[in-house]
Design a protein around this motif. Sequence first.
Motif, PDB file in Angstrom:
ATOM      1  N   ASN A  76      -5.868   2.514  -6.107  1.00 21.00           N
ATOM      2  CA  ASN A  76      -6.509   1.377  -5.443  1.00 21.00           C
ATOM      3  C   ASN A  76      -6.451   0.135  -6.319  1.00 21.00           C
ATOM      4  N   MET A 132      -6.845  -2.860   0.062  1.00 15.91           N
ATOM      5  CA  MET A 132      -6.885  -3.156  -1.367  1.00 15.91           C
ATOM      6  C   MET A 132      -5.949  -4.322  -1.708  1.00 15.91           C
ATOM      7  N   THR A 188      -2.986  -1.281  -6.451  1.00 13.59           N
ATOM      8  CA  THR A 188      -2.663  -1.982  -5.206  1.00 13.59           C
ATOM      9  C   THR A 188      -3.334  -3.348  -5.173  1.00 13.59           C
ATOM     10  N   ALA A 226       0.356   2.994  -3.463  1.00 10.49           N
ATOM     11  CA  ALA A 226      -0.613   4.064  -3.275  1.00 10.49           C
ATOM     12  C   ALA A 226      -0.083   5.231  -2.444  1.00 10.49           C
ATOM     13  N   ALA A 251      -4.497   2.057   1.949  1.00 11.36           N
ATOM     14  CA  ALA A 251      -4.814   1.145   0.852  1.00 11.36           C
ATOM     15  C   ALA A 251      -4.446  -0.303   1.184  1.00 11.36           C
ATOM     16  N   ALA A 257       0.830  -1.209   0.000  1.00  9.73           N
ATOM     17  CA  ALA A 257       0.000   0.000   0.000  1.00  9.73           C
ATOM     18  C   ALA A 257       0.864   1.258   0.000  1.00  9.73           C
TER      19      ALA A 257
END
Length: 229
Positions: A203, A146, A206, A138, A143, A134
């Motif tokens: 997102n 995700m 990820t 991101a 995140a 993440a």
Amino acid sequence: MKTRINVRMSGLGGQGVVTSAHILAMAASKENLFAISNPFFGAEKRMAPAEAYARIGPEKIFDRGELVFPDVVMVFHPQVITMGKSYTMPFFSGLKKNGIVIINDDIDLLSDAEKEGLEKLNALVFYVPATKIAHEVAGTELATNMAMIGSLVGLTNVVSMNALDLALQDRFGKKYVASGGTATLDEAIKKKFAKKEMLLQKNLETIRQGFDRAVEFAKNAHYTPQMMA
């Protein structure tokens, strides 16, 4: 999808556990599957235990509430295991035979007793550094969920990447109304990005990282997903 899949997500407040279950259920609906997601937590605050459940299948689903016998257990934070910050102990309690455990970390967190218990269930255990992914992809730990969703899909094929993309657009690209801490978390995520388009892109990237790692792991482990979408 031939069979139903039940997913229990355990983490801490602020990690988007509830959001993960909702996005997964939304993605399932995009593929004309039946799905129910629901949260289970006490105080809505950061670092407090939080659980969420997602039930997905080809037929109508009527049961709600706590998911006692999951096919998949997802651990969003190491403290779920190391400090018992979970409403279900041990964290894999009720896991079905041949089930899957996905853990957010890159080191072995399991005690000998936990390993023995999972071995008896013939469970597949997959470690994914979701928080690190993440941050790298991101630029924010928000995140993490995700990467966890991507790992789940990579190991189960429960929904497609396209369905996840559509679900993300519904959740973050439109005027979705959430309540309480979930709404606050969504707004915190949005403020990390200048445009919604960038949020959606990061997102999805990820998710893809988590997905690719899970697929590679399954290949090396000679594991074939049993829950086919």
